[in-house]
Write a protein that holds these residues in place. Structure first.
Motif, PDB file in Angstrom:
ATOM      1  N   SER A   2      41.655  42.399  76.833  1.00 57.65           N
ATOM      2  CA  SER A   2      41.565  43.845  76.697  1.00 57.65           C
ATOM      3  C   SER A   2      42.842  44.465  77.243  1.00 57.65           C
ATOM      4  N   THR A   3      43.245  45.550  76.635  1.00 62.95           N
ATOM      5  CA  THR A   3      44.417  46.232  77.181  1.00 62.95           C
ATOM      6  C   THR A   3      44.063  46.843  78.529  1.00 62.95           C
ATOM      7  N   ALA A   4      42.822  47.322  78.645  1.00 62.24           N
ATOM      8  CA  ALA A   4      42.262  47.762  79.919  1.00 62.24           C
ATOM      9  C   ALA A   4      43.229  48.573  80.751  1.00 62.24           C
ATOM     10  N   SER A   5      43.827  49.574  80.124  1.00 59.78           N
ATOM     11  CA  SER A   5      44.830  50.336  80.854  1.00 59.78           C
ATOM     12  C   SER A   5      44.201  51.082  82.025  1.00 59.78           C
ATOM     13  N   GLU A   7      41.171  50.500  83.866  1.00 55.59           N
ATOM     14  CA  GLU A   7      39.970  49.911  84.425  1.00 55.59           C
ATOM     15  C   GLU A   7      39.751  50.521  85.804  1.00 55.59           C
TER      16      GLU A   7
ATOM     17  N   PHE B  93      49.763  46.541  86.527  1.00 59.66           N
ATOM     18  CA  PHE B  93      49.790  47.258  85.256  1.00 59.66           C
ATOM     19  C   PHE B  93      50.399  48.648  85.420  1.00 59.66           C
ATOM     20  N   LEU B 108      50.562  57.392  77.903  1.00 58.81           N
ATOM     21  CA  LEU B 108      50.913  56.212  77.139  1.00 58.81           C
ATOM     22  C   LEU B 108      50.487  56.301  75.673  1.00 58.81           C
ATOM     23  N   THR B 113      51.754  50.977  75.116  1.00 56.86           N
ATOM     24  CA  THR B 113      50.818  49.935  75.538  1.00 56.86           C
ATOM     25  C   THR B 113      51.248  48.572  75.016  1.00 56.86           C
ATOM     26  N   ASN B 117      52.135  45.386  77.391  1.00 55.51           N
ATOM     27  CA  ASN B 117      51.461  44.093  77.285  1.00 55.51           C
ATOM     28  C   ASN B 117      52.440  42.970  76.993  1.00 55.51           C
ATOM     29  N   HIS B 126      49.604  38.638  83.029  1.00 54.53           N
ATOM     30  CA  HIS B 126      48.337  39.182  82.541  1.00 54.53           C
ATOM     31  C   HIS B 126      47.188  38.956  83.519  1.00 54.53           C
ATOM     32  N   GLN B 129      47.292  41.561  86.353  1.00 54.52           N
ATOM     33  CA  GLN B 129      47.656  42.951  86.037  1.00 54.52           C
ATOM     34  C   GLN B 129      46.830  44.001  86.770  1.00 54.52           C
ATOM     35  N   HIS B 130      45.626  43.645  87.215  1.00 56.96           N
ATOM     36  CA  HIS B 130      44.831  44.659  87.921  1.00 56.96           C
ATOM     37  C   HIS B 130      44.851  44.483  89.432  1.00 56.96           C
TER      38      HIS B 130
END
Lengths: 327, 252
Positions: A2-5, A7, B93, B108, B113, B117, B126, B129-130
């Motif tokens: 998911s791109t999940a920009s 979240e 991210f 964005l 995006t 990515n 990846h 990223q969070h």
């Protein structure tokens, strides 16, 4: 993948819940007071109390809490230090000095003009603080607020001296300790200006996040570094001046709220700034309610309640956020 | 094309750059090498507009970097300095997404995006990223910063010791990635390198600096000679050809 920009760490029900809590606290603030209102059938007298005293007080609390927390957040981005707020950078002290000078030399001028002069002084004080930081080579994380507190102390003692010599100690006490008990209709409306300033801050949220990344990264991404810095200082100075004029200084608020929100959801201001604003309002409402209820029917000024609560939280944050792992 | 003309810089009384003039080609990988204190980082800082020279000027595609609009330059040239102490709690991210700020000011688009990515993929980020940056190792943070400037998607990319903090695998990966960006996308990459063998294996042009001046400029084959290395670093180096690249050995 998911791109999940976006979240979001906060679940989706959080925003409505937050609004509900804020409204509940505002309602509580309307309900609490010395005068006994008959809520079943409001008399003219009751309406008067509600509209002239209770409602202005509640709105003033929300506006102050919101804008002070946001101005603390912006200051932390501009200085790139977690332990600053307008009260530890000389900004509030300079605003107070400005007010005092106006009381001395131009007591007849309107409150708006006085506020503007105080804001100019606050801006001058903040710029001086920034220059001071550039001149001091050692920039350990805890040094920065210490320098600011000393700097504020110098301005504060100048102010105190002048106030003492010219019999203005009482006015000074009003400005330097936050207290909402004197807020009445016609004496708080200037605070709406802070709502506009908070909105501007939100519109520029990305720019302030970028400036928090430091000059090199911000300039690389095409940010007009100096103009954003100035915009931030102007917003902070105006908010400081307006709150000092209307309600007085509330310590620690601008320090604690952004830190708590940062720990919970990070520093992307586009996302975190609304939460900082919300938590600022909630915390101020809670402290004011406590101040009104603890020794009912008397009041403890909110500055005092916040000072006690805030200093404890501050020490906790200091221990938590200066761990070597975090730097 | 990057043209540096008579750039001088002092820190206090100490001259760091002594009237440096330099013309770099349109594309390819250029490595700046030289001993500590040679002025490499300062030159890169001035080329990227982050530092102002005492005198002289820098033109990039005929734009004077010190007078051209900052926002315009941010779409033409990206710079990553050596230390980027980020004290903000941003996720990987979010940081990489700020690389698109020059184009979208934070709102964005789909194109943004995609670029984000892609950059995350290139740097193998990846899975991270969070995560917040303050929960990462130095090398992982460095990769996040590189991903950010990469998705700025500029013609010119200036990197000050990008391999700092990286383990061997990631160092090689990044050099290969930069090589590909130069070959396939026509980017011009200028980087300060400490490891002369990385410079020799991946750069088209090597610029050697010494005591604030350009000492040599040429292809790896021209520069990787025992005499030049002795002159530059004051050590004896034996140069061998491995897989048709000159490689210096100086560890014994």
């Amino acid at each position: 993948m998911s791109t999940a920009s976006q979240e979001s760490p906060a679940p989706r029900i959080a925003p409505p819940l937050a609004v509900l809590l804020l409204l509940a606290l505002m309602l509580a603030s309307l309900l609490v007071g010395v005068a006994d209102l008959s809520w079943a059938a409001l008399s003219d007298q009751d309406w008067l109390i509600l509209l002239v005293s209770r409602l202005p007080r509640t709105l003033a609390l929300v506006l102050c809490g919101t804008s002070l927390a946001v101005s603390g957040l912006i200051m932390q981005m501009l200085v790139r230090n977690r332990f600053v707020e307008p009260g530890t950078t000389g900004t509030l002290e300079a605003a107070t000095l400005g007010l005092l000078l106006m009381a001395l030399f131009a007591p007849g001028l309107g409150v708006f003009t006085k506020m503007l002069v105080a804001a100019l002084c606050a801006l001058g004080g903040s710029l001086l603080f920034m220059a001071l930081l550039r001149a001091i080579p050692l920039r350990s994380m805890v040094m920065v607020p210490l320098v600011g507190i000393m700097f504020g102390g110098v301005i504060g003692s100048m102010t105190l001296f002048i106030a003492y010599r010219f019999n203005l100690m009482q006015s000074l006490a009003n400005w330097s300790n936050g207290d909402f008990s004197a807020v009445l209709r016609g004496r708080y409306e200037l605070l709406w200006l802070t709502a506009a300033l908070t909105a501007i801050a939100y519109a520029a949220a990305n720019r302030f996040t970028l400036i928090g990344l430091g000059r090199n990264l911000a300039m690389n991404l095409g940010l007009g570094y100096r103009s954003v810095m100035l915009l931030g200082l102007v917003i902070v100075s105006l908010i400081s001046a307006v709150t000092v004029v209307t309600a007085g200084v509330i310590p620690f608020l601008g320090l604690i709220v952004p830190n708590v929100v940062s720990l919970m959801m990070g520093d992307n201001l586009r996302r975190s700034l609304p939460w900082v604003a919300w938590l600022g309002a909630v915390l101020v409402l809670v402290c004011d309610l406590l101040g009104r209820l603890l020794r009912y029917p008397y009041e403890i000024p909110i500055g005092t309640v916040m000072g006690v609560l805030g200093s404890a939280l501050f020490i906790y944050l200091l221990l938590k956020r200066t761990r070597p792992a975090y730097v | 094309m990057i043209q540096v003309t008579s750039v001088t810089k002092h820190y206090g009384d100490t001259p760091v750059l002594r009237s440096v003039s330099l013309t770099l080609p349109n594309e390819g990988v250029t490595a700046l090498i030289g001993p500590n204190g040679a002025g490499k980082s300062t030159l890169l800082g001035i080329m990227s507009r982050l530092q102002k020279p005492d005198s002289g000027q820098v033109l990039i595609d005929n734009l004077d970097v010190h007078s051209t609009d900052n926002a315009l330059l941010a779409r033409k040239l990206a710079i990553l300095r050596q230390d980027n102490p980020i004290s903000l709690r941003l996720t990987v991210f979010e940081l990489v997404a700020f690389g698109r700020y020059p184009y979208s000011q934070g709102r964005l688009t789909d194109e943004d995006t995609n670029q984000i990515n892609q950059a995350l993929g290139y740097l193998n980020l990846h899975s991270l990223q969070h995560r917040f940056l303050d929960e990462l190792s130095g090398g992982q943070r460095q990769r996040a910063c590189i991903a950010m400037v990469l998705c700025q998607n500029t013609d010119y990319l200036l990197l000050d010791e990008p391999l700092n903090n990286l383990d061997m695998k990631h160092a090689v990966d990044i050099m290969k990635l930069l090589r590909r960006a130069a070959d396939e996308l026509g980017k011009h990459i200028v980087l300060v390198l400490h490891d002369i063998n990385f410079a020799s294996c991946y750069a088209d042009t090597i610029v050697a600096m010494d005591q604030g001046s350009i000492a040599h400029q040429g292809t790896p084959d021209e520069l990787m000679t025992p005499a030049i290395m002795r002159d530059l670093y004051g050590i004896e180096m034996s140069i061998q050809r491995i897989q048709n690249k000159p490689v210096g050995f100086y560890h014994l």
